[in-house]
Design a protein around this motif. Structure first.
Motif, PDB file in Angstrom:
ATOM      1  N   ARG A 293       0.848  -1.197   0.000  1.00 29.79           N
ATOM      2  CA  ARG A 293       0.000   0.000   0.000  1.00 29.79           C
ATOM      3  C   ARG A 293       0.875   1.235   0.000  1.00 29.79           C
ATOM      4  O   ARG A 293       2.037   1.222   0.411  1.00 29.79           O
ATOM      5  CB  ARG A 293      -0.908   0.001   1.225  1.00 29.79           C
ATOM      6  CG  ARG A 293      -0.178  -0.063   2.554  1.00 29.79           C
ATOM      7  CD  ARG A 293      -1.153  -0.192   3.688  1.00 29.79           C
ATOM      8  NE  ARG A 293      -0.470  -0.405   4.966  1.00 29.79           N
ATOM      9  CZ  ARG A 293      -1.079  -0.639   6.102  1.00 29.79           C
ATOM     10  NH1 ARG A 293      -2.394  -0.690   6.138  1.00 29.79           N
ATOM     11  NH2 ARG A 293      -0.384  -0.819   7.206  1.00 29.79           N
ATOM     12  N   ASP A 294       0.303   2.346  -0.466  1.00 31.59           N
ATOM     13  CA  ASP A 294       0.994   3.621  -0.427  1.00 31.59           C
ATOM     14  C   ASP A 294       0.013   4.679   0.050  1.00 31.59           C
ATOM     15  O   ASP A 294      -1.046   4.357   0.602  1.00 31.59           O
ATOM     16  CB  ASP A 294       1.591   3.957  -1.799  1.00 31.59           C
ATOM     17  CG  ASP A 294       0.546   3.963  -2.906  1.00 31.59           C
ATOM     18  OD1 ASP A 294      -0.653   4.063  -2.589  1.00 31.59           O
ATOM     19  OD2 ASP A 294       0.933   3.872  -4.094  1.00 31.59           O
ATOM     20  N   VAL A 296      -1.996   6.524  -1.553  1.00 29.62           N
ATOM     21  CA  VAL A 296      -3.273   6.543  -2.272  1.00 29.62           C
ATOM     22  C   VAL A 296      -4.079   5.289  -1.984  1.00 29.62           C
ATOM     23  O   VAL A 296      -5.150   5.324  -1.399  1.00 29.62           O
ATOM     24  CB  VAL A 296      -3.042   6.716  -3.783  1.00 29.62           C
ATOM     25  CG1 VAL A 296      -4.369   6.732  -4.531  1.00 29.62           C
ATOM     26  CG2 VAL A 296      -2.251   7.989  -4.059  1.00 29.62           C
ATOM     27  N   SER A 297      -3.566   4.152  -2.363  1.00 28.09           N
ATOM     28  CA  SER A 297      -4.281   2.890  -2.148  1.00 28.09           C
ATOM     29  C   SER A 297      -3.310   1.728  -2.145  1.00 28.09           C
ATOM     30  O   SER A 297      -3.106   1.075  -1.138  1.00 28.09           O
ATOM     31  CB  SER A 297      -5.340   2.677  -3.233  1.00 28.09           C
ATOM     32  OG  SER A 297      -5.936   1.413  -3.094  1.00 28.09           O
ATOM     33  N   GLN A 299      -0.078  -0.490  -4.836  1.00 26.70           N
ATOM     34  CA  GLN A 299       0.543  -0.729  -6.126  1.00 26.70           C
ATOM     35  C   GLN A 299       1.019  -2.170  -6.199  1.00 26.70           C
ATOM     36  O   GLN A 299       1.338  -2.797  -5.191  1.00 26.70           O
ATOM     37  CB  GLN A 299       1.691   0.236  -6.396  1.00 26.70           C
ATOM     38  CG  GLN A 299       2.887   0.065  -5.483  1.00 26.70           C
ATOM     39  CD  GLN A 299       4.034   0.989  -5.869  1.00 26.70           C
ATOM     40  OE1 GLN A 299       3.865   1.907  -6.673  1.00 26.70           O
ATOM     41  NE2 GLN A 299       5.212   0.744  -5.334  1.00 26.70           N
ATOM     42  N   THR A 315       4.927  -1.580 -12.972  1.00 26.15           N
ATOM     43  CA  THR A 315       4.118  -1.146 -11.825  1.00 26.15           C
ATOM     44  C   THR A 315       2.727  -0.743 -12.290  1.00 26.15           C
ATOM     45  O   THR A 315       2.580  -0.139 -13.356  1.00 26.15           O
ATOM     46  CB  THR A 315       4.783   0.046 -11.109  1.00 26.15           C
ATOM     47  OG1 THR A 315       6.106  -0.316 -10.710  1.00 26.15           O
ATOM     48  CG2 THR A 315       3.981   0.444  -9.870  1.00 26.15           C
ATOM     49  N   ARG A 317      -1.411   0.476 -10.601  1.00 24.18           N
ATOM     50  CA  ARG A 317      -2.227   0.845  -9.447  1.00 24.18           C
ATOM     51  C   ARG A 317      -3.213  -0.279  -9.141  1.00 24.18           C
ATOM     52  O   ARG A 317      -3.777  -0.898 -10.048  1.00 24.18           O
ATOM     53  CB  ARG A 317      -3.015   2.130  -9.723  1.00 24.18           C
ATOM     54  CG  ARG A 317      -2.203   3.321 -10.159  1.00 24.18           C
ATOM     55  CD  ARG A 317      -1.159   3.731  -9.160  1.00 24.18           C
ATOM     56  NE  ARG A 317      -1.699   3.880  -7.810  1.00 24.18           N
ATOM     57  CZ  ARG A 317      -0.958   4.176  -6.743  1.00 24.18           C
ATOM     58  NH1 ARG A 317       0.345   4.303  -6.864  1.00 24.18           N
ATOM     59  NH2 ARG A 317      -1.523   4.306  -5.561  1.00 24.18           N
ATOM     60  N   ASP A 319      -6.202  -1.685  -5.833  1.00 26.51           N
ATOM     61  CA  ASP A 319      -6.919  -1.371  -4.596  1.00 26.51           C
ATOM     62  C   ASP A 319      -6.455  -2.372  -3.539  1.00 26.51           C
ATOM     63  O   ASP A 319      -6.811  -3.557  -3.591  1.00 26.51           O
ATOM     64  CB  ASP A 319      -8.429  -1.488  -4.831  1.00 26.51           C
ATOM     65  CG  ASP A 319      -9.237  -1.071  -3.611  1.00 26.51           C
ATOM     66  OD1 ASP A 319      -8.634  -0.580  -2.642  1.00 26.51           O
ATOM     67  OD2 ASP A 319     -10.465  -1.250  -3.622  1.00 26.51           O
TER      68      ASP A 319
END
Length: 378
Positions: A293-294, A296-297, A299, A315, A317, A319
């Motif tokens: 997680r980062d 935002v949500s 990766q 890489t 994105r 959830d």
């Protein structure tokens, strides 16, 4: 009156194509390389192909004919000739005085040797197919597409070289595994089967059904006997022997899962694995996934390296809100499965074990399909 048929290339070719998949081109019995062709008084023509394990019977109206016919002719040769013609080409079939089959079309005449229809070995079908269920052709084809890739190709455990069908309580479940992965799908069906029934359909039969079926809403009638199944659809009667043996208990394979799951675009993941597969070691087909997680949500990283020290790092994105996950997979198993799945997103869940364990892949809005994948140590 001598037999003569007037038809088109498309109609005659289509009839033969329905049965040619099981016909042996080389074998101990030359007649098994032939197709059995028979006429009916109602204007239909039947083509039969068999390898003594599977028998396919296709009955269609392919044109107007006079007289009657019951003979066998080499299937591949007849198909190869027809394939050289355009689909709208007018063709004719007739018997000469020596019972050779004469094919005319595309300004040509072809004389083909025949073997006696009485010598054609038919599959001895079961006396009773008293257990049946109905399903649409589109749904059954979709289930086969989403599971058949996981069948074993060659295995001492012969019962894995096929697909298990389970009818229980109005539901049809399909399972396929090669010991490294398991694909399963379930759907409601209309059934007359009073109690749970499990059968294993051989790999060759499954692949032939996959070739023949179309995404149509027509009803498929599946009939079960003790050691055979008969599947009727699109003017085709498909009879196959079943595999004897006990399929693995799939409920024991399902892992206990961690609560945190990953939702990812199916097309993005497929494209990333395809790109990584170009670089990775082709002997191992190993791909590493790192999910974290980062702000935002989350990766997902796709990493791989080969014996020339070439590498790839991709890489995307996702959830995800759980702790870091690092796991390896055989890329081939992902590339087999992902194109068959429907929907934009898939969900990955991981076994609740200290070391990387099996992963479960499902569709975001449909949990009836499940794909369990064993990890690969990299």
């Amino acid at each position: 009156m001598k037999f003569k048929l007037n038809s088109t290339q498309a109609r005659l070719y289509g009839l033969l194509q329905s049965v040619c998949g099981v016909i042996r081109r080389h074998g101990t019995f030359p007649i098994l390389g032939n197709v059995l062709i028979q006429t009916h008084t109602d204007g239909r023509i039947t083509a039969v192909g068999s390898d003594l394990e599977i028998e396919i019977i296709a009955t269609q109206r392919v044109g107007d004919f006079t007289g009657s016919l019951s003979t066998t002719v080499e299937c591949k040769k007849l198909l190869d000739i027809l394939q050289t013609m355009s689909s709208d080409e007018e063709v004719s079939l007739e018997l000469d005085d020596k019972d050779n089959l004469i094919l005319r079309g595309a300004n040509g005449k072809y004389k083909l040797a025949c073997l006696d229809a009485a010598d054609y070995p038919r599959l001895e079908t079961a006396p009773n197919f008293d257990e049946t269920f109905q399903i649409t052709q589109k749904v059954l084809k979709g289930m086969i597409d989403r599971t058949s890739f996981a069948m074993a190709v060659a295995d001492i455990r012969y019962y894995l070289i096929g697909t298990q069908l389970v009818v229980d309580g109005g539901n049809l479940s399909i399972y396929a595994t090669d010991g490294h992965r398991l694909a399963m799908d379930v759907v409601a069906v209309k059934s007359t089967i009073p109690s749970r029934r499990e059968v294993i359909v051989p790999r060759k039969s499954v692949l032939e059904l996959k070739r023949l079926m179309r995404s149509k809403d027509d009803i498929v009638d599946v009939q079960l006997a003790l050691n055979q199944t008969r599947i009727c659809f699109d003017e085709v009667e498909f009879v196959t022997k079943l595999v004897e043996g006990k399929f693995p208990d799939t409920q024991r394979i399902l892992p206990k899962l961690k609560a945190d799951k990953v939702t990812v675009s199916r097309s993005d993941l497929l494209l990333a694995v395809q790109r990584a597969d170009i670089i990775m070691d082709q002997r191992i087909h190993g791909v590493r996934m790192v999910i974290e997680r980062d702000l935002v949500s989350g990766q997902l990283k796709i990493e791989s390296v080969n014996d020339k020290n070439e590498s790839v790092d991709l890489t995307m994105r996702v959830d995800f809100h759980g702790p870091r996950v690092e796991i390896g997979f055989n890329s081939k198993y992902l590339l087999d499965a992902l194109p068959t799945m429907e929907g934009d997103n898939i969900v990955l869940a991981f076994a609740d074990t200290p070391d990387p364990g099996p992963a479960l892949i499902t569709l975001e809005h449909n949990s009836s399909f499940q794909y369990i994948l064993m990890p690969l140590k990299l």
